[in-house]
Motif scaffolding. Structure first.
Motif, PDB file in Angstrom:
ATOM      1  N   SER A  53       0.833  -1.210   0.000  1.00 45.67           N
ATOM      2  CA  SER A  53       0.000   0.000   0.000  1.00 45.67           C
ATOM      3  C   SER A  53       0.864   1.255   0.000  1.00 45.67           C
ATOM      4  CB  SER A  53      -0.919   0.013   1.232  1.00 45.67           C
ATOM      5  OG  SER A  53      -1.815  -1.070   1.213  1.00 45.67           O
ATOM      6  N   ALA A  54       1.945   1.232   0.787  1.00 46.35           N
ATOM      7  CA  ALA A  54       2.848   2.377   0.855  1.00 46.35           C
ATOM      8  C   ALA A  54       3.561   2.585  -0.480  1.00 46.35           C
ATOM      9  CB  ALA A  54       3.857   2.176   1.983  1.00 46.35           C
ATOM     10  N   ALA A  55       4.051   1.498  -1.080  1.00 41.55           N
ATOM     11  CA  ALA A  55       4.742   1.609  -2.367  1.00 41.55           C
ATOM     12  C   ALA A  55       3.785   2.054  -3.462  1.00 41.55           C
ATOM     13  CB  ALA A  55       5.375   0.268  -2.730  1.00 41.55           C
TER      14      ALA A  55
ATOM     15  N   THR B 248      10.424   9.731   3.161  1.00 45.12           N
ATOM     16  CA  THR B 248      11.079   8.449   2.933  1.00 45.12           C
ATOM     17  C   THR B 248      10.023   7.351   2.887  1.00 45.12           C
ATOM     18  OG1 THR B 248      11.374   7.892   5.281  1.00 45.12           O
ATOM     19  CG2 THR B 248      13.124   9.202   4.228  1.00 45.12           C
ATOM     20  N   LEU B 249      10.388   6.245   2.246  1.00 43.82           N
ATOM     21  CA  LEU B 249       9.514   5.083   2.134  1.00 43.82           C
ATOM     22  C   LEU B 249      10.221   3.900   2.789  1.00 43.82           C
ATOM     23  CD1 LEU B 249       6.912   3.855   0.869  1.00 43.82           C
ATOM     24  CD2 LEU B 249       8.258   3.425  -1.200  1.00 43.82           C
ATOM     25  N   ILE B 250       9.613   3.335   3.833  1.00 46.24           N
ATOM     26  CA  ILE B 250      10.207   2.227   4.572  1.00 46.24           C
ATOM     27  C   ILE B 250       9.316   1.007   4.393  1.00 46.24           C
ATOM     28  CG2 ILE B 250      11.006   1.426   6.830  1.00 46.24           C
ATOM     29  CD1 ILE B 250      11.193   4.447   7.610  1.00 46.24           C
ATOM     30  N   LEU B 251       9.838  -0.023   3.757  1.00 51.59           N
ATOM     31  CA  LEU B 251       9.054  -1.201   3.389  1.00 51.59           C
ATOM     32  C   LEU B 251       9.572  -2.407   4.168  1.00 51.59           C
ATOM     33  CD1 LEU B 251       9.073  -0.577  -0.469  1.00 51.59           C
ATOM     34  CD2 LEU B 251       7.345   0.143   1.198  1.00 51.59           C
TER      35      LEU B 251
ATOM     36  N   TYR C 166       4.412  -8.229  -2.958  1.00 51.68           N
ATOM     37  CA  TYR C 166       4.162  -7.727  -4.314  1.00 51.68           C
ATOM     38  C   TYR C 166       4.981  -6.480  -4.666  1.00 51.68           C
ATOM     39  CZ  TYR C 166       0.092 -10.836  -4.269  1.00 51.68           C
ATOM     40  OH  TYR C 166      -0.735 -11.938  -4.183  1.00 51.68           O
ATOM     41  N   VAL C 167       6.073  -6.229  -3.956  1.00 49.32           N
ATOM     42  CA  VAL C 167       6.904  -5.055  -4.254  1.00 49.32           C
ATOM     43  C   VAL C 167       8.216  -5.481  -4.906  1.00 49.32           C
ATOM     44  CG1 VAL C 167       8.131  -3.062  -3.307  1.00 49.32           C
ATOM     45  CG2 VAL C 167       5.887  -3.674  -2.406  1.00 49.32           C
TER      46      VAL C 167
END
Length: 295
Positions: free
Chosen positions: A134-136, A148-151, A156-157
Protein backbone atom coordinates in the motif's frame (compact mmCIF):
# COMPACT_ATOMS: atom_id res chain seq x y z
CA UNK A 1 -18.05 -3.70 -0.03
CA UNK A 2 -15.76 -5.04 2.66
CA UNK A 3 -17.26 -5.34 6.12
CA UNK A 4 -18.20 -7.51 9.06
CA UNK A 5 -20.27 -10.59 8.24
CA UNK A 6 -22.66 -10.17 11.21
CA UNK A 7 -23.39 -7.55 13.87
CA UNK A 8 -22.41 -10.08 16.53
CA UNK A 9 -19.08 -10.62 14.84
CA UNK A 10 -18.53 -6.89 14.59
CA UNK A 11 -19.14 -6.45 18.31
CA UNK A 12 -16.83 -9.36 19.15
CA UNK A 13 -14.11 -7.79 17.02
CA UNK A 14 -14.57 -4.33 18.57
CA UNK A 15 -14.28 -5.83 22.05
CA UNK A 16 -11.04 -7.59 21.08
CA UNK A 17 -9.79 -4.41 19.40
CA UNK A 18 -10.25 -2.29 22.53
CA UNK A 19 -8.60 -4.98 24.65
CA UNK A 20 -5.56 -5.01 22.32
CA UNK A 21 -5.41 -1.20 22.23
CA UNK A 22 -5.12 -1.13 26.04
CA UNK A 23 -1.57 -2.54 25.68
CA UNK A 24 -0.46 0.40 23.54
CA UNK A 25 0.64 3.84 24.76
CA UNK A 26 -2.25 6.26 25.15
CA UNK A 27 -2.73 8.16 21.86
CA UNK A 28 -2.70 11.95 22.06
CA UNK A 29 -5.16 12.08 19.18
CA UNK A 30 -7.82 9.70 17.86
CA UNK A 31 -10.20 10.63 15.06
CA UNK A 32 -11.93 9.58 11.86
CA UNK A 33 -10.80 11.13 8.57
CA UNK A 34 -13.15 11.37 5.60
CA UNK A 35 -11.95 10.13 2.20
CA UNK A 36 -13.68 9.38 -1.10
CA UNK A 37 -13.80 5.68 -0.23
CA UNK A 38 -14.65 5.76 3.45
CA UNK A 39 -13.78 6.86 6.95
CA UNK A 40 -10.25 6.17 8.19
CA UNK A 41 -9.40 5.67 11.84
CA UNK A 42 -6.24 7.61 12.67
CA UNK A 43 -4.23 7.81 15.89
CA UNK A 44 -1.33 10.03 16.83
CA UNK A 45 1.11 8.88 19.50
CA UNK A 46 3.58 11.19 21.23
CA UNK A 47 5.16 10.89 24.66
CA UNK A 48 6.70 13.63 26.82
CA UNK A 49 10.19 12.49 25.80
CA UNK A 50 9.33 12.23 22.09
CA UNK A 51 11.28 14.82 20.06
CA UNK A 52 8.38 16.87 18.59
CA UNK A 53 10.48 18.40 15.81
CA UNK A 54 11.30 15.09 14.10
CA UNK A 55 9.39 14.06 10.99
CA UNK A 56 6.78 11.53 12.15
CA UNK A 57 6.29 7.97 11.03
CA UNK A 58 2.97 6.91 9.53
CA UNK A 59 2.52 3.16 10.04
CA UNK A 60 0.45 0.97 7.68
CA UNK A 61 -0.41 -2.49 9.07
CA UNK A 62 -0.40 -5.84 7.33
CA UNK A 63 -3.40 -7.61 5.84
CA UNK A 64 -6.01 -8.56 8.42
CA UNK A 65 -4.29 -6.33 10.97
CA UNK A 66 -4.93 -2.91 12.49
CA UNK A 67 -3.25 -0.41 14.80
CA UNK A 68 -2.87 -2.84 17.78
CA UNK A 69 -0.37 -4.91 15.78
CA UNK A 70 2.30 -2.25 16.54
CA UNK A 71 2.35 -3.04 20.27
CA UNK A 72 5.90 -4.44 20.05
CA UNK A 73 7.24 -1.34 18.30
CA UNK A 74 5.44 1.82 19.39
CA UNK A 75 7.27 2.54 22.64
CA UNK A 76 10.64 2.29 20.89
CA UNK A 77 9.56 4.39 17.91
CA UNK A 78 8.27 7.11 20.24
CA UNK A 79 11.71 7.62 21.76
CA UNK A 80 12.77 9.12 18.45
CA UNK A 81 9.75 10.77 16.79
CA UNK A 82 5.94 11.13 16.79
CA UNK A 83 3.97 8.27 15.22
CA UNK A 84 0.69 8.14 13.31
CA UNK A 85 -1.13 4.88 12.74
CA UNK A 86 -4.22 4.09 10.69
CA UNK A 87 -6.51 1.12 10.14
CA UNK A 88 -6.70 0.32 6.44
CA UNK A 89 -10.00 0.67 4.60
CA UNK A 90 -11.24 -2.74 3.50
CA UNK A 91 -9.45 -4.62 6.29
CA UNK A 92 -10.53 -5.49 9.86
CA UNK A 93 -10.29 -2.42 12.07
CA UNK A 94 -12.27 0.70 12.85
CA UNK A 95 -12.03 2.24 9.37
CA UNK A 96 -15.22 1.97 7.29
CA UNK A 97 -15.51 1.45 3.53
CA UNK A 98 -18.38 3.54 2.11
CA UNK A 99 -17.56 3.29 -1.60
CA UNK A 100 -16.27 0.09 -3.19
CA UNK A 101 -12.51 0.09 -3.73
CA UNK A 102 -12.14 -1.46 -7.18
CA UNK A 103 -8.63 -0.61 -8.36
CA UNK A 104 -5.10 -0.04 -7.14
CA UNK A 105 -5.56 3.63 -8.03
CA UNK A 106 -8.53 3.74 -5.65
CA UNK A 107 -6.22 2.38 -2.95
CA UNK A 108 -3.76 5.21 -3.60
CA UNK A 109 -6.44 7.91 -3.72
CA UNK A 110 -7.87 7.37 -0.24
CA UNK A 111 -4.42 7.03 1.31
CA UNK A 112 -3.28 10.22 -0.45
CA UNK A 113 -6.30 11.97 1.06
CA UNK A 114 -5.25 10.78 4.52
CA UNK A 115 -1.77 12.28 4.08
CA UNK A 116 -3.26 15.54 2.86
CA UNK A 117 -5.12 15.89 6.17
CA UNK A 118 -1.97 15.56 8.29
CA UNK A 119 -0.55 18.94 9.40
CA UNK A 120 3.09 18.05 8.68
CA UNK A 121 4.64 18.97 5.33
CA UNK A 122 6.35 15.57 5.09
CA UNK A 123 6.09 12.16 6.71
CA UNK A 124 8.12 8.95 6.78
CA UNK A 125 5.78 6.28 5.41
CA UNK A 126 6.32 2.77 6.83
CA UNK A 127 4.34 -0.22 5.63
CA UNK A 128 4.51 -3.84 6.79
CA UNK A 129 3.55 -6.76 4.53
CA UNK A 130 0.38 -5.72 2.62
CA UNK A 131 0.84 -2.28 4.20
CA UNK A 132 4.23 -2.21 2.46
CA UNK A 133 2.52 -2.72 -0.89
CA UNK A 134 0.00 0.00 0.00
CA UNK A 135 2.85 2.38 0.85
CA UNK A 136 4.74 1.61 -2.37
CA UNK A 137 1.56 1.89 -4.43
CA UNK A 138 0.97 5.37 -2.99
CA UNK A 139 4.59 6.47 -3.44
CA UNK A 140 4.51 5.50 -7.10
CA UNK A 141 1.21 7.24 -7.85
CA UNK A 142 1.25 10.15 -5.38
CA UNK A 143 4.71 10.77 -3.89
CA UNK A 144 3.75 14.16 -2.44
CA UNK A 145 4.52 14.51 1.29
CA UNK A 146 6.52 11.26 1.46
CA UNK A 147 10.00 12.08 2.77
CA UNK A 148 11.08 8.45 2.93
CA UNK A 149 9.51 5.08 2.13
CA UNK A 150 10.21 2.23 4.57
CA UNK A 151 9.05 -1.20 3.39
CA UNK A 152 9.16 -3.99 5.98
CA UNK A 153 8.58 -7.45 4.47
CA UNK A 154 6.42 -5.91 1.71
CA UNK A 155 4.40 -8.21 -0.53
CA UNK A 156 4.16 -7.73 -4.31
CA UNK A 157 6.90 -5.06 -4.25
CA UNK A 158 10.28 -6.76 -4.76
CA UNK A 159 8.89 -10.15 -5.73
CA UNK A 160 5.71 -12.26 -6.06
CA UNK A 161 4.12 -14.28 -3.26
CA UNK A 162 5.05 -17.97 -3.69
CA UNK A 163 2.27 -20.24 -4.93
CA UNK A 164 2.44 -22.35 -1.76
CA UNK A 165 1.70 -19.31 0.38
CA UNK A 166 -1.24 -18.33 -1.82
CA UNK A 167 -2.71 -21.83 -1.56
CA UNK A 168 -2.25 -21.90 2.21
CA UNK A 169 -3.97 -18.54 2.67
CA UNK A 170 -7.09 -19.21 0.55
CA UNK A 171 -9.06 -21.36 3.05
CA UNK A 172 -7.93 -19.24 6.00
CA UNK A 173 -9.58 -16.17 4.42
CA UNK A 174 -13.05 -17.76 4.52
CA UNK A 175 -14.83 -16.75 7.77
CA UNK A 176 -16.57 -20.14 8.17
CA UNK A 177 -13.30 -22.11 8.12
CA UNK A 178 -12.36 -23.67 11.49
CA UNK A 179 -10.14 -21.66 13.81
CA UNK A 180 -7.45 -24.35 13.80
CA UNK A 181 -6.86 -23.88 10.06
CA UNK A 182 -6.47 -20.11 10.43
CA UNK A 183 -4.03 -20.63 13.27
CA UNK A 184 -1.96 -23.06 11.20
CA UNK A 185 -1.76 -20.48 8.43
CA UNK A 186 -0.67 -17.76 10.88
CA UNK A 187 1.90 -20.14 12.34
CA UNK A 188 3.24 -20.91 8.85
CA UNK A 189 3.66 -17.19 8.12
CA UNK A 190 5.47 -16.78 11.46
CA UNK A 191 8.05 -19.42 10.66
CA UNK A 192 6.34 -22.23 12.54
CA UNK A 193 5.93 -20.39 15.84
CA UNK A 194 2.90 -21.49 17.86
CA UNK A 195 0.13 -18.88 17.94
CA UNK A 196 -0.44 -17.65 21.49
CA UNK A 197 -4.20 -17.18 21.85
CA UNK A 198 -3.66 -15.11 25.01
CA UNK A 199 -1.67 -12.51 23.08
CA UNK A 200 -4.16 -9.69 22.32
CA UNK A 201 -2.79 -8.70 18.88
CA UNK A 202 -2.76 -12.33 17.66
CA UNK A 203 -6.25 -12.86 19.06
CA UNK A 204 -7.43 -9.73 17.23
CA UNK A 205 -6.06 -10.94 13.89
CA UNK A 206 -7.75 -14.33 14.28
CA UNK A 207 -11.02 -12.64 15.26
CA UNK A 208 -10.85 -10.36 12.23
CA UNK A 209 -10.23 -13.27 9.86
CA UNK A 210 -13.29 -15.00 11.26
CA UNK A 211 -15.72 -12.06 11.43
CA UNK A 212 -14.68 -9.75 8.55
CA UNK A 213 -14.95 -10.22 4.78
CA UNK A 214 -12.50 -8.19 2.71
CA UNK A 215 -13.39 -7.50 -0.93
CA UNK A 216 -10.34 -5.47 -1.89
CA UNK A 217 -8.88 -5.90 -5.38
CA UNK A 218 -5.81 -8.11 -5.76
CA UNK A 219 -2.64 -6.00 -5.53
CA UNK A 220 -0.70 -5.57 -8.75
CA UNK A 221 2.95 -6.58 -8.54
CA UNK A 222 5.11 -3.44 -8.55
CA UNK A 223 7.08 -3.26 -11.79
CA UNK A 224 10.84 -2.73 -11.68
CA UNK A 225 10.52 0.34 -13.88
CA UNK A 226 8.31 1.89 -11.21
CA UNK A 227 10.88 1.12 -8.51
CA UNK A 228 13.48 2.92 -10.64
CA UNK A 229 11.29 6.04 -10.78
CA UNK A 230 10.93 6.40 -6.99
CA UNK A 231 12.78 9.60 -6.13
CA UNK A 232 12.59 9.47 -2.33
CA UNK A 233 15.01 7.35 -0.26
CA UNK A 234 13.64 3.82 0.18
CA UNK A 235 14.57 1.34 2.91
CA UNK A 236 13.63 -2.29 2.26
CA UNK A 237 13.82 -4.64 5.25
CA UNK A 238 13.38 -8.33 4.45
CA UNK A 239 13.22 -11.51 6.52
CA UNK A 240 15.61 -14.29 5.54
CA UNK A 241 13.07 -16.96 6.56
CA UNK A 242 10.05 -15.28 4.97
CA UNK A 243 7.31 -17.40 3.41
CA UNK A 244 5.94 -14.39 1.49
CA UNK A 245 8.73 -14.02 -1.08
CA UNK A 246 12.20 -15.28 -1.97
CA UNK A 247 14.24 -12.94 0.22
CA UNK A 248 17.56 -13.13 -1.67
CA UNK A 249 15.92 -12.51 -5.04
CA UNK A 250 13.83 -9.68 -3.60
CA UNK A 251 16.96 -8.20 -2.01
CA UNK A 252 18.75 -8.13 -5.37
CA UNK A 253 15.77 -6.60 -7.15
CA UNK A 254 15.76 -3.79 -4.60
CA UNK A 255 19.50 -3.19 -4.90
CA UNK A 256 19.36 -3.12 -8.69
CA UNK A 257 16.34 -0.86 -9.11
CA UNK A 258 16.22 1.69 -6.25
CA UNK A 259 18.08 4.70 -7.61
CA UNK A 260 18.15 7.25 -4.77
CA UNK A 261 21.71 7.21 -3.32
CA UNK A 262 20.33 6.97 0.23
CA UNK A 263 18.16 3.94 -0.54
CA UNK A 264 19.16 0.67 1.10
CA UNK A 265 18.15 -2.98 1.37
CA UNK A 266 18.64 -5.09 4.51
CA UNK A 267 17.97 -8.76 5.34
CA UNK A 268 17.37 -10.04 8.88
CA UNK A 269 18.61 -13.55 8.17
CA UNK A 270 16.86 -15.40 11.03
CA UNK A 271 13.57 -13.48 10.94
CA UNK A 272 10.21 -14.71 9.63
CA UNK A 273 7.45 -12.60 8.12
CA UNK A 274 6.52 -11.68 11.72
CA UNK A 275 9.71 -9.60 11.80
CA UNK A 276 8.36 -6.60 13.72
CA UNK A 277 7.51 -8.73 16.74
CA UNK A 278 10.61 -10.92 16.55
CA UNK A 279 13.24 -8.17 16.23
CA UNK A 280 11.72 -4.89 17.47
CA UNK A 281 15.00 -3.37 18.70
CA UNK A 282 16.95 -4.29 15.57
CA UNK A 283 14.11 -2.98 13.43
CA UNK A 284 14.13 0.35 15.26
CA UNK A 285 17.91 0.70 14.99
CA UNK A 286 17.89 -0.10 11.27
CA UNK A 287 15.16 2.46 10.61
CA UNK A 288 16.75 5.22 12.71
CA UNK A 289 20.19 4.62 11.17
CA UNK A 290 18.54 5.09 7.78
CA UNK A 291 16.61 8.22 8.79
CA UNK A 292 19.56 10.00 10.41
CA UNK A 293 21.21 10.25 6.99
CA UNK A 294 18.10 11.93 5.58
CA UNK A 295 17.09 14.39 8.31
Amino acid sequence: MSGFVTNEGKQEYINSYHEAMSYLPQPVESKMLNTDFGKVKLYKFQEEETPPDKTPLLLLPGKGSATPMWEANLNDFLKHRPVYTIDLIGEPGLSIETKRIKTNMDQAIWLKQVLEQLPEEEINLLGLSFGGWSAANLAIKHPEKIQTLILVEPVYVFGPIPLKMILVSIPASVPAVPKSIRERMLSYISGGAKIDESEPAAKLIETGMRTFKSKLPMPEKVKTEHLKKLKMPVLGILAGQSTMHHSEKSFQIGLENLRNPYSNMVIFEDASHAINGEYPEKLLQTIEDFLKHIE
